[in-house]
Design a protein around this motif. Structure first.
Motif, PDB file in Angstrom:
ATOM      1  N   GLN A   1     -35.578  79.994  -5.419  1.00 13.94           N
ATOM      2  CA  GLN A   1     -35.848  79.548  -6.800  1.00 13.94           C
ATOM      3  C   GLN A   1     -36.633  78.197  -7.230  1.00 13.94           C
ATOM      4  OE1 GLN A   1     -34.331  82.469  -9.766  1.00 13.94           O
ATOM      5  NE2 GLN A   1     -35.984  82.909  -7.963  1.00 13.94           N
ATOM      6  N   GLN A   2     -36.503  77.418  -6.340  1.00 10.72           N
ATOM      7  CA  GLN A   2     -36.768  76.028  -6.347  1.00 10.72           C
ATOM      8  C   GLN A   2     -38.387  75.832  -6.255  1.00 10.72           C
ATOM      9  OE1 GLN A   2     -34.261  74.257  -7.259  1.00 10.72           O
ATOM     10  NE2 GLN A   2     -34.030  72.782  -5.613  1.00 10.72           N
ATOM     11  N   GLU A   3     -38.857  76.925  -5.787  1.00  7.16           N
ATOM     12  CA  GLU A   3     -40.209  76.854  -5.537  1.00  7.16           C
ATOM     13  C   GLU A   3     -40.963  78.220  -6.203  1.00  7.16           C
ATOM     14  OE1 GLU A   3     -42.333  74.596  -4.103  1.00  7.16           O
ATOM     15  OE2 GLU A   3     -40.561  73.472  -3.552  1.00  7.16           O
ATOM     16  N   SER A   4     -40.140  79.116  -6.819  1.00  9.60           N
ATOM     17  CA  SER A   4     -40.837  80.341  -7.290  1.00  9.60           C
ATOM     18  C   SER A   4     -40.295  80.919  -8.588  1.00  9.60           C
ATOM     19  CB  SER A   4     -40.620  81.680  -6.147  1.00  9.60           C
ATOM     20  OG  SER A   4     -41.031  82.758  -6.971  1.00  9.60           O
ATOM     21  N   PHE A   5     -41.026  80.724  -9.593  1.00  6.52           N
ATOM     22  CA  PHE A   5     -40.491  81.262 -10.773  1.00  6.52           C
ATOM     23  C   PHE A   5     -40.089  82.780 -10.976  1.00  6.52           C
ATOM     24  CE2 PHE A   5     -44.606  82.495 -11.832  1.00  6.52           C
ATOM     25  CZ  PHE A   5     -44.478  83.538 -12.559  1.00  6.52           C
ATOM     26  N   THR A   6     -40.135  83.496  -9.942  1.00 12.10           N
ATOM     27  CA  THR A   6     -39.658  85.114  -9.704  1.00 12.10           C
ATOM     28  C   THR A   6     -38.679  84.997  -8.710  1.00 12.10           C
ATOM     29  OG1 THR A   6     -41.630  85.585  -8.361  1.00 12.10           O
ATOM     30  CG2 THR A   6     -41.681  86.060 -10.719  1.00 12.10           C
ATOM     31  N   THR A   7     -37.802  86.090  -8.920  1.00  8.98           N
ATOM     32  CA  THR A   7     -36.715  86.012  -7.891  1.00  8.98           C
ATOM     33  C   THR A   7     -36.829  86.850  -6.497  1.00  8.98           C
ATOM     34  OG1 THR A   7     -35.992  88.098  -9.309  1.00  8.98           O
ATOM     35  CG2 THR A   7     -34.991  85.807  -9.897  1.00  8.98           C
ATOM     36  N   HIS A   8     -38.345  87.728  -6.273  1.00  6.98           N
ATOM     37  CA  HIS A   8     -38.129  88.660  -5.216  1.00  6.98           C
ATOM     38  C   HIS A   8     -39.163  87.840  -4.224  1.00  6.98           C
ATOM     39  CE1 HIS A   8     -37.440  92.340  -7.897  1.00  6.98           C
ATOM     40  NE2 HIS A   8     -36.379  91.529  -7.713  1.00  6.98           N
ATOM     41  N   PHE A   9     -39.047  87.998  -3.006  1.00  5.73           N
ATOM     42  CA  PHE A   9     -39.644  87.630  -1.951  1.00  5.73           C
ATOM     43  C   PHE A   9     -40.021  88.518  -0.831  1.00  5.73           C
ATOM     44  CE2 PHE A   9     -39.507  85.408   2.324  1.00  5.73           C
ATOM     45  CZ  PHE A   9     -40.737  85.004   2.312  1.00  5.73           C
ATOM     46  N   VAL A  10     -41.009  88.778  -0.461  1.00 10.05           N
ATOM     47  CA  VAL A  10     -41.392  89.725   0.674  1.00 10.05           C
ATOM     48  C   VAL A  10     -42.111  88.873   1.879  1.00 10.05           C
ATOM     49  CG1 VAL A  10     -43.002  91.845   1.399  1.00 10.05           C
ATOM     50  CG2 VAL A  10     -41.845  91.780  -0.781  1.00 10.05           C
ATOM     51  N   LYS A  11     -41.102  88.981   2.717  1.00  7.70           N
ATOM     52  CA  LYS A  11     -41.813  88.298   4.021  1.00  7.70           C
ATOM     53  C   LYS A  11     -42.612  88.860   4.730  1.00  7.70           C
ATOM     54  CE  LYS A  11     -38.734  85.873   7.506  1.00  7.70           C
ATOM     55  NZ  LYS A  11     -37.433  85.771   7.589  1.00  7.70           N
ATOM     56  N   PRO A  12     -43.769  88.134   4.839  1.00  5.71           N
ATOM     57  CA  PRO A  12     -44.727  88.814   5.749  1.00  5.71           C
ATOM     58  C   PRO A  12     -44.593  89.095   7.035  1.00  5.71           C
ATOM     59  CG  PRO A  12     -45.408  86.715   4.940  1.00  5.71           C
ATOM     60  CD  PRO A  12     -44.200  86.639   4.483  1.00  5.71           C
ATOM     61  N   PRO A  13     -45.079  89.833   7.758  1.00  8.08           N
ATOM     62  CA  PRO A  13     -45.050  90.206   9.083  1.00  8.08           C
ATOM     63  C   PRO A  13     -45.257  89.023  10.182  1.00  8.08           C
ATOM     64  CG  PRO A  13     -46.155  91.935   8.162  1.00  8.08           C
ATOM     65  CD  PRO A  13     -46.250  90.809   7.241  1.00  8.08           C
ATOM     66  N   LYS A  14     -44.583  88.597  11.313  1.00 14.89           N
ATOM     67  CA  LYS A  14     -44.646  87.449  11.854  1.00 14.89           C
ATOM     68  C   LYS A  14     -46.205  87.237  12.296  1.00 14.89           C
ATOM     69  CE  LYS A  14     -41.173  86.650  14.820  1.00 14.89           C
ATOM     70  NZ  LYS A  14     -40.385  87.931  14.622  1.00 14.89           N
ATOM     71  N   GLU A  15     -47.001  88.279  12.560  1.00 12.59           N
ATOM     72  CA  GLU A  15     -48.230  87.929  13.224  1.00 12.59           C
ATOM     73  C   GLU A  15     -49.360  87.977  12.217  1.00 12.59           C
ATOM     74  OE1 GLU A  15     -46.551  90.713  13.278  1.00 12.59           O
ATOM     75  OE2 GLU A  15     -47.817  92.311  12.727  1.00 12.59           O
ATOM     76  N   LYS A  16     -48.783  87.878  10.611  1.00 16.57           N
ATOM     77  CA  LYS A  16     -50.233  87.873   9.768  1.00 16.57           C
ATOM     78  C   LYS A  16     -50.273  86.382   9.155  1.00 16.57           C
ATOM     79  CE  LYS A  16     -51.171  92.325   9.735  1.00 16.57           C
ATOM     80  NZ  LYS A  16     -52.101  92.666  10.723  1.00 16.57           N
ATOM     81  N   GLN A  17     -51.419  86.049   8.837  1.00 16.23           N
ATOM     82  CA  GLN A  17     -51.794  84.754   8.149  1.00 16.23           C
ATOM     83  C   GLN A  17     -51.693  84.898   6.738  1.00 16.23           C
ATOM     84  OE1 GLN A  17     -55.374  83.340   9.753  1.00 16.23           O
ATOM     85  NE2 GLN A  17     -54.171  81.346  10.058  1.00 16.23           N
ATOM     86  N   ILE A  18     -50.997  83.884   6.137  1.00  9.92           N
ATOM     87  CA  ILE A  18     -51.257  83.612   4.764  1.00  9.92           C
ATOM     88  C   ILE A  18     -52.498  82.893   4.519  1.00  9.92           C
ATOM     89  CG2 ILE A  18     -50.072  82.869   2.596  1.00  9.92           C
ATOM     90  CD1 ILE A  18     -47.364  83.012   4.094  1.00  9.92           C
ATOM     91  N   ILE A  19     -53.352  83.275   3.760  1.00 14.14           N
ATOM     92  CA  ILE A  19     -54.677  82.673   3.569  1.00 14.14           C
ATOM     93  C   ILE A  19     -54.852  82.222   2.019  1.00 14.14           C
ATOM     94  CG2 ILE A  19     -55.550  83.166   5.811  1.00 14.14           C
ATOM     95  CD1 ILE A  19     -57.495  84.768   3.993  1.00 14.14           C
ATOM     96  N   PRO A  20     -55.494  81.331   1.604  1.00 15.82           N
ATOM     97  CA  PRO A  20     -55.876  80.806   0.291  1.00 15.82           C
ATOM     98  C   PRO A  20     -56.948  81.454  -0.094  1.00 15.82           C
ATOM     99  CG  PRO A  20     -56.420  79.016   1.343  1.00 15.82           C
ATOM    100  CD  PRO A  20     -55.894  80.015   2.465  1.00 15.82           C
TER     101      PRO A  20
ATOM    102  N   VAL B   1     -52.097  88.050   2.058  1.00 12.24           N
ATOM    103  CA  VAL B   1     -51.796  88.132   3.519  1.00 12.24           C
ATOM    104  C   VAL B   1     -52.543  89.569   4.133  1.00 12.24           C
ATOM    105  CG1 VAL B   1     -50.190  88.327   5.471  1.00 12.24           C
ATOM    106  CG2 VAL B   1     -49.714  87.564   3.329  1.00 12.24           C
ATOM    107  N   PRO B   2     -53.877  89.032   4.514  1.00 11.13           N
ATOM    108  CA  PRO B   2     -54.990  90.160   4.867  1.00 11.13           C
ATOM    109  C   PRO B   2     -54.343  91.291   5.538  1.00 11.13           C
ATOM    110  CG  PRO B   2     -55.917  87.982   5.290  1.00 11.13           C
ATOM    111  CD  PRO B   2     -54.481  87.727   5.073  1.00 11.13           C
ATOM    112  N   LYS B   3     -54.695  92.389   5.406  1.00 10.82           N
ATOM    113  CA  LYS B   3     -54.365  93.638   6.200  1.00 10.82           C
ATOM    114  C   LYS B   3     -53.105  94.040   5.769  1.00 10.82           C
ATOM    115  CE  LYS B   3     -57.595  93.192  10.192  1.00 10.82           C
ATOM    116  NZ  LYS B   3     -58.364  92.059   9.905  1.00 10.82           N
TER     117      LYS B   3
END
Ligand SMILES: O=C(O)CCC(=O)C(=O)O
Length: 269
Positions: free
Chosen positions: A170-189, A154-156
């Motif tokens: 936990q269905q999608e992640s093997f770790t337990t923590h999740f940090v929600k990115p700020p709404k205006e930010k894009q997740i890029i591969p 998540v740039p910047k």
């Protein structure tokens, strides 16, 4: 500011400062990539208590049980230690830090077809490098892309504070923590070829989705570093290593961070 630059261009340094990450193409040559792949392919059929404990039986439903990540292979495998201290990687880190880097952690992910990803998170929540920050060097051993669960950034968000994580799916992640990115930010591969290295700042939000491919592993050699002037680090990451392979120990960092001391920030992250 006058900067010393060993290997990076001014543009690359600016990209890292602005976006929080930088891809350096082909930093590992094809012989080195092959050597890493063979080392960990061989390791995948062994058990190393505390560091790599695969379930070697045939009847596995979760591919990550057969191929969990290898934690801290530099502590028991000379090749892993050698590549954690790769001179090309350390030169880039010296430009990014503007000082020497110390190696704190190595990992190897096989990420076989069908396996879950790792929910979005920030590394310095766990490494707790202070003063300064950790930097990750994520080296692609296979091509990494959206289909096989390559790394997402998540740039910047490197300019954001470390936050207290929520619970991951936990269905999608093997770790337990999740940090929600700020709404205006894009997740890029981050699309990478074998030998390419993605460097990113310890505050940058990043992670990966499931490997959706039918038959493509997504192997990666992942190391974390601290600036040599750091005084403290999370206790699971000690000792650290200088470029010449000698050990250096920092103080353990007892700070609970943004969640307070009741929350478990212990490695592995
Ligand atoms: O490679 C992945 O899927 C995630 C790795 C990661 O997030 C990390 O090493 O901090």
């Amino acid at each position: 500011m006058i900067r010393s630059q060993l290997v990076l261009t001014e543009e690359q340094l600016e990209q890292y400062e602005r976006e929080g990450y930088l891809i350096v193409k082909r930093l590992f040559n094809s012989d080195e990539v092959q050597d890493i792949k063979e080392t960990f392919d061989e390791m995948s059929n062994t058990v190393v208590p505390g560091y790599f404990e695969p379930d070697l039986s045939e009847d596995n439903t979760d591919p990550l049980k057969r191929y969990p990540r290898v934690m801290h292979p530099h502590r028991f495998n000379e090749k892993a230690k050698k590549y954690m201290l790769h001179p090309g990687v350390l030169d880039v880190l010296k430009d990014l830090y503007q000082e020497e880097a110390l190696a704190a952690q190595s990992m190897y992910y096989y990420k076989p077809p069908g396996s879950r990803g790792q929910a979005l998170h920030q590394d310095n929540f766990y490494l707790k490098v202070e003063p300064g920050n950790c930097i990750a060097a994520w080296t692609a051993i296979d091509p990494a892309d959206e289909e096989n669960g390559g790394l997402l950034v998540v740039p910047k968000t490197s300019q954001y504070d470390i936050v207290c994580p929520e619970l991951a799916d936990q269905q999608e992640s093997f770790t337990t923590h999740f940090v929600k990115p700020p709404k205006e930010k894009q997740i890029i591969p981050a699309i990478l070829e074998p030998g390419d290295v993605l460097f990113f700042n310890g505050n940058l939000i990043h992670g990966s989705y499931r490997n959706k491919s039918k038959n493509r592993f997504r192997r990666a050699f992942i190391c974390h570093y601290a600036n040599a002037s750091a005084v403290r680090i999370g206790s699971g990451y000690r000792p650290l290593f200088r470029a010449d392979g000698t050990e250096v120990d920092l103080e353990g960092n007892p700070d609970g961070g943004p969640c307070g001391i009741e929350f478990d920030t212990q490695y592995p992250h």
